[in-house]
Motif scaffolding. Sequence first.
Motif, PDB file in Angstrom:
ATOM      1  N   THR A  31       0.556  -1.207  -0.553  1.00 19.54           N
ATOM      2  CA  THR A  31       0.216  -0.098  -0.637  1.00 19.54           C
ATOM      3  C   THR A  31       0.942   1.002   0.510  1.00 19.54           C
ATOM      4  O   THR A  31       0.691   1.829  -1.003  1.00 19.54           O
ATOM      5  CB  THR A  31      -0.763   0.069   0.672  1.00 19.54           C
ATOM      6  OG1 THR A  31      -1.815  -1.598   0.959  1.00 19.54           O
ATOM      7  CG2 THR A  31      -2.055   1.326   1.313  1.00 19.54           C
ATOM      8  N   ASP A  64      -7.984  -4.458  -2.400  1.00 12.87           N
ATOM      9  CA  ASP A  64      -8.011  -5.449  -0.872  1.00 12.87           C
ATOM     10  C   ASP A  64      -9.069  -5.908  -0.265  1.00 12.87           C
ATOM     11  O   ASP A  64      -9.676  -5.230   0.612  1.00 12.87           O
ATOM     12  CB  ASP A  64      -6.792  -5.120   0.128  1.00 12.87           C
ATOM     13  CG  ASP A  64      -6.565  -6.295   1.521  1.00 12.87           C
ATOM     14  OD1 ASP A  64      -7.149  -7.288   1.501  1.00 12.87           O
ATOM     15  OD2 ASP A  64      -5.531  -5.591   1.504  1.00 12.87           O
ATOM     16  N   LYS A 106     -10.695  -6.351   3.072  1.00  8.69           N
ATOM     17  CA  LYS A 106     -10.477  -5.604   4.289  1.00  8.69           C
ATOM     18  C   LYS A 106     -11.005  -4.392   4.130  1.00  8.69           C
ATOM     19  O   LYS A 106     -10.957  -3.171   2.675  1.00  8.69           O
ATOM     20  CB  LYS A 106      -8.583  -5.077   4.692  1.00  8.69           C
ATOM     21  CG  LYS A 106      -8.572  -5.699   5.511  1.00  8.69           C
ATOM     22  CD  LYS A 106      -7.167  -4.997   5.854  1.00  8.69           C
ATOM     23  CE  LYS A 106      -5.732  -5.855   5.013  1.00  8.69           C
ATOM     24  NZ  LYS A 106      -4.770  -5.283   5.018  1.00  8.69           N
ATOM     25  N   ASP A 121      -3.862  -2.352  -5.480  1.00  7.80           N
ATOM     26  CA  ASP A 121      -3.613  -2.179  -4.661  1.00  7.80           C
ATOM     27  C   ASP A 121      -4.232  -3.778  -4.100  1.00  7.80           C
ATOM     28  O   ASP A 121      -5.264  -3.778  -4.326  1.00  7.80           O
ATOM     29  CB  ASP A 121      -3.431  -1.439  -3.426  1.00  7.80           C
ATOM     30  CG  ASP A 121      -2.884  -1.682  -2.236  1.00  7.80           C
ATOM     31  OD1 ASP A 121      -1.970  -2.344  -1.828  1.00  7.80           O
ATOM     32  OD2 ASP A 121      -2.918  -0.973  -1.619  1.00  7.80           O
ATOM     33  N   MET A 136      -5.023   1.058   9.998  1.00 13.25           N
ATOM     34  CA  MET A 136      -5.500  -0.393   9.000  1.00 13.25           C
ATOM     35  C   MET A 136      -4.395  -1.664   8.793  1.00 13.25           C
ATOM     36  O   MET A 136      -5.380  -2.676  10.165  1.00 13.25           O
ATOM     37  CB  MET A 136      -5.554  -0.297   7.702  1.00 13.25           C
ATOM     38  CG  MET A 136      -6.147  -1.561   6.668  1.00 13.25           C
ATOM     39  SD  MET A 136      -6.142  -0.905   5.304  1.00 13.25           S
ATOM     40  CE  MET A 136      -4.338  -0.627   4.370  1.00 13.25           C
TER      41      MET A 136
END
Length: 241
Positions: free
Chosen positions: A45, A68, A71, A146, A234
């Motif tokens: 990231t 992603d 998440k 990402d 995160m």
Amino acid sequence: MMIDDDNKILDEAYKILRANILFSAVGKKLKTIALVSYSPSEGKTTTSINLSIAMAKAEMNVLYVDADLRKSIIYKDLPDTKLSGLSEYLLGEANISDIINKTSLNHFSYVNCGKQSNNSAELLSSDRFDRFLKDVEGLFDIIIIDTPPLGSVVDGRIIASKTDQTIIVIEANRIKSKNVIDMKKQLLASNAQILGVVLNKINKTDYKGYYGSYDYYGSKHKDHKKWFNRKKKMTKKEDQK
Ligand SMILES: Nc1ncnc2c1ncn2[C@@H]1O[C@H](COP(=O)(O)OP(=O)(O)O)[C@@H](O)[C@H]1O
Ligand SMILES: [Mg+2]
């Protein structure tokens, strides 16, 4: 003065990465790029966002995509962030214009991952993801994607198989070479085009004399900071799992 120097080193490191990518891709299609790694926290990231910013500063129209999907992070603190993201698009609940966020940084836009999804591999394998890539290819010069870690979920492989180029991020001195080799084999078996490797978090004393490490600590850049703070939270949450 110190801060300025730090920023220069940071900017320079990602400028070099940008240049290396553009050179390595001469003669190849370079519209969509996936950043992958074997495990969490290697720096996908961080590298994706900094690379996107470096490209935007070179006046390329860049889209950063957080794919992603497991998440769910919504960048609420950023002004005017749209709530829908990639998962809503893939579920057919949002159109492309519903998910693209412009930012105060010229040429830099981004797409959130959207709501958390437990069947992200199916969503990414679907035609909707192909259509997403086609749509954004028409709108931007470059799309940086990402991904979640390849050692845990298959999503990164699916994404890498559909993008023009793949960059592997490796955290120096942490990941076993066997895992890296396995990951590379899997990527090649999925038809990914591997453009190169970013060796991240290198210890400067081990690499004395190397020109530019991708070390951003000490950065006081506003754009970077907003993102990093969000992403740091995160990462912490994930580590607690
Ligand atoms: N080059 C670097 N130098 C120092 N810290 C870094 C570097 N790259 C990433 N980090 C830190 O490592 C942690 C994980 O980075 P992140 O980009 O979220 O990894 P990933 O997306 O691969 O899980 C974050 O706290 C980030 O701030
Ligand atoms: Mg990440």
